[in-house]
Design an enzyme around this catalytic site. Structure first.
Site, PDB file in Angstrom:
ATOM      1  N   LYS A 212      34.348  33.482  44.464  1.00 45.94           N
ATOM      2  CA  LYS A 212      34.415  32.329  45.365  1.00 45.94           C
ATOM      3  C   LYS A 212      33.087  31.580  45.388  1.00 45.94           C
ATOM      4  O   LYS A 212      33.048  30.356  45.385  1.00 45.94           O
ATOM      5  CB  LYS A 212      34.786  32.791  46.782  1.00 45.94           C
TER       6      LYS A 212
ATOM      7  N   ASP B 274      41.942  35.478  43.521  1.00 44.90           N
ATOM      8  CA  ASP B 274      41.274  36.205  44.597  1.00 44.90           C
ATOM      9  C   ASP B 274      42.045  36.067  45.902  1.00 44.90           C
ATOM     10  O   ASP B 274      42.184  37.019  46.659  1.00 44.90           O
ATOM     11  CB  ASP B 274      39.854  35.693  44.803  1.00 44.90           C
TER      12      ASP B 274
ATOM     13  N   SER C 287      35.446  39.597  44.499  1.00 45.11           N
ATOM     14  CA  SER C 287      36.041  38.650  45.446  1.00 45.11           C
ATOM     15  C   SER C 287      34.988  37.677  45.969  1.00 45.11           C
ATOM     16  O   SER C 287      35.165  36.456  45.934  1.00 45.11           O
ATOM     17  CB  SER C 287      36.682  39.432  46.596  1.00 45.11           C
TER      18      SER C 287
ATOM     19  N   HIS D 175      25.521  34.178  51.581  1.00 34.55           N
ATOM     20  CA  HIS D 175      26.752  34.843  52.021  1.00 34.55           C
ATOM     21  C   HIS D 175      26.383  36.123  52.748  1.00 34.55           C
ATOM     22  O   HIS D 175      25.524  36.877  52.295  1.00 34.55           O
ATOM     23  CB  HIS D 175      27.646  35.178  50.827  1.00 34.55           C
TER      24      HIS D 175
ATOM     25  N   ARG E 295      45.136  43.302  49.226  1.00 35.37           N
ATOM     26  CA  ARG E 295      44.262  44.444  49.535  1.00 35.37           C
ATOM     27  C   ARG E 295      44.316  44.795  51.010  1.00 35.37           C
ATOM     28  O   ARG E 295      44.310  45.967  51.386  1.00 35.37           O
ATOM     29  CB  ARG E 295      42.813  44.130  49.128  1.00 35.37           C
TER      30      ARG E 295
END
Lengths: 440, 440
Positions: free
Chosen positions: A191, A165, A187, A86, A172
């Site tokens: 995921k 989330d 968050s 990620h 947010r």
């Protein structure tokens, strides 16, 4: 979930600097998913968390609560190590498109869920969709089947994954509570853990074109995510990398897909290949496919050289409905009507000292290749190619980049932004390393 | 109102410690009233304001914006000085019931809008409704007519008054953003300024039974409200008063109405009369009906002694639909079925050192005479009477109070709370002054 307390009690506790309990955090996350913790109460709590922070234990509990608010994909019956990567996002970051087939070619399973672009940063899903027919919305069954057969599958977050989330993320965005490390951390990690991974490599970027502007904040985020990985029993490694100039020489969608395929063909720019090898190398180590960085590097270079990584890309493309002919014919991708070369002025002499990634991202938005709001349509064809890099020499008329555009009117603003982004210096600048730290 | 910016920009500005502009505050307050500034964005901004505070100028702008979000009653055509009083609330505070007719008897016009009780504190509207037939919901036309004819009218906030405050007030209650001085200040002052007053006297309470626990915080709130008065051209004076023990000897609804009428008959307890005279005295001075505190005091004592204040109470009662016979026959008020005297234990000897107002308030709630939530029904008949005061001597079996109750089962918990509230000491304690400061 029995309401043994009121949402406002939890808000007040955090507001006054208290540490929330697991039960309180579960009440919050499940309440958000189920609607019993109202959005106006959630946003007040998010702001209180922004203010007061969260301990590592609170962050781990929040991650766990968001993870368990939805479906968790179980990939245990698929053989092989399931490892994902990620990135916190930047300009020109097409690493995922190269890394997923490359890691699969080296024997890993890469169950990758990505996002879309917003603001000056691009998104992997948008880039994949530049390939005609490529579907990023797959059922979990299709996702599993492709993962098993090909070794890499790249999709968007399904609605069943971490619904708490999903709600908090959109909240947010409109309540000024985005740049908060425990919230970002929970968050991302909720995921990723829901994908069924065994381990994870993170690319935490900092600098002008990144979400985190300072190395200190990036380090803080990286450490928080590595800590969550430890608590969850899923090893996490994070590279701290600079994002002052765009990664590679292309930014946009078609332009980045082309550059990614060029990388898989062994013709990628140095910085992009360096980062891709580093991130994929740590994936191989975590997945048990390589014993150290040097041996990982040898495997990765071989997979590029022998065409097996490109072949994995082709297989994934076919499996997800994309037209594999793009690999050999870039004209199949959405192609711009106009190409404009931006060249250095007549008095230019010296070296490139700066290629501001943020301004380049804004130039792409000016061309219609970005989103100001999540509902905006994007033009896949437009973008930047042949971008000059920091440290390269310039003289009168040196090409700084090629703009791909569909409307000549757009070119003025985009060119102005590019010209503003690129600065020169008489003497060769000191180059800062792209990869600055490894956190594990 | 054109949206030249997004709500989140305003939230982020305050979150990062910035000072909001008048345009931004107007956008917020009007947006809240009109629904364009969503409740989840408003609550995030409220928490950011709780965290970062507001300058006096920001507080004044917020007050003004909330004031102008609705109707402002214009009383300029009604002769006489329009002066009101507001208390931040406590236990046993029935001053308004005495003060309004008393000030009217001395020539002022008192346009009073009050609230209901919540938690351990009582509300003026609830106390008035203990009088059979008394209507606290009047049209503005009725309110004006009664004010003109009688000189005092006591009603609830109409829906047209400060709708932005109405929404924010209910939002603050459920989002942990109540105890914030700029928000409290703007909320109180916007409503009071909307009544059409010329000037205002505030009773800012602090201590165990008050909203503000410390004198410092009460002083801060008092100064903020006096400053708003200055900006608005409406002189405001504030008394800082203690709220550690209940005011007077009664707490509840029927019990407090009886005590208020007793005060108007000249038979009130010393502390309650002292505070009522002080607050009403400052109203007379602000309204130009007295030149100083001494002459105000003489007028007020005369209005009690000659029965004119009681007569004003009777007139107001009739004008608002209440049964005026309550003045001479307290049995017309809702009356409890049972009366229990709480007495000092056999070994008690010395003086009362503490009568905890918060615990007394909880005792009333235990009897059914308070609200845990705004939708709760209350029993007007129950409450505390004959309450002993700090500094009074106690011996074996001295009566500490009389509980009025409708259900014997309630008495155990209420009596336990009362016993816990009242502490003894062998030597006479030093009494702290009830009125501690005047802010103007």
């Amino acid at each position: 979930m029995s309401a043994t307390f009121f949402p406002q009690d939890i808000i007040i506790k955090k507001r006054d600097g208290g540490v929330l309990s697991k039960v309180e955090i579960d009440f919050f996350a499940h309440g958000v998913a189920e609607g019993t913790f109202k959005s106006y109460q959630a946003s007040a709590l998010l702001m209180a968390i922004f203010w007061r922070g969260m301990t590592p234990q609170e962050t781990a509990w929040l991650t766990d609560a968001m993870l368990h608010s939805g479906e968790i994909i179980d990939l245990r019956d698929i053989p092989g190590a399931k490892v994902d990567k990620h990135s916190t996002g930047g300009v020109g970051d097409k690493v995922s498109l190269i890394l997923a087939p490359l890691a699969a070619a080296c024997g890993l399973k890469v169950p990758m869920m990505s996002g879309r672009g917003l603001g000056h940063t691009g998104g992997t899903l948008d880039k994949l969709e530049a390939i005609p027919g490529f579907r990023v919305t797959l059922s979990v069954a299709e996702f599993r089947a492709i993962l098993q057969q090909v070794g890499a599958a790249m999709i968007g977050q399904t609605p069943q994954i971490a619904p708490a989330d999903r709600k908090l993320y959109s909240l947010r965005d409109v309540t000024g509570t985005v740049e908060c490390i425990p919230l970002i951390c929970a968050s991302i990690m909720s995921k990723k853990l829901a994908e069924g991974i065994d381990s994870l490599v993170l690319d935490v970027k900092f600098g002008r074109g990144a979400f985190m502007k300072s190395k200190e904040r990036a380090l803080e985020l990286a450490r928080a995510m590595v800590a969550i990985g430890q608590v969850s029993g899923k090893p996490v490694r994070a590279l701290l990398t600079t994002m002052n100039q765009p990664l590679g020489r292309a930014a946009g969608h078609t332009t980045e897909v082309i550059e990614a395929i060029e990388c898989l063909k062994g013709r990628g720019p140095a910085d992009l290949m360096e980062l891709t090898y580093a991130l994929t190398g740590h994936m191989l180590i975590l997945g048990g496919a390589a014993k150290d960085e040097a041996s990982a590097r040898r495997q990765l270079e071989a997979a590029i050289a022998n065409g097996s990584a490109l072949e994995k890309f082709r297989q994934m493309c076919v499996a997800q409905g994309g037209d594999p002919r793009v690999i050999d014919d870039y004209k199949i991708l959405p192609t711009a009507k106009l190409f404009t070369e931006v060249r250095a002025p007549a008095d230019a002499k010296g070296f490139v000292s700066e290629v501001d990634a943020l301004k380049c991202g804004h130039a792409i938005m000016a061309l219609g290749g970005g989103r100001a709001a999540v509902t905006d349509q994007i033009d896949h064809a437009v973008g930047i190619a042949d971008l000059i890099k920091i440290g390269e020499p310039v003289g009168a008329g040196t090409r700084l980049c090629t703009l791909h555009l569909n409307d000549h009117a757009q070119s003025f603003r985009a060119e102005a932004l590019i010209r503003d982004a690129i600065q020169f210096t008489p003497t060769a600048p000191t180059l800062e390393p792209l990869i600055q730290d490894l956190i594990q």
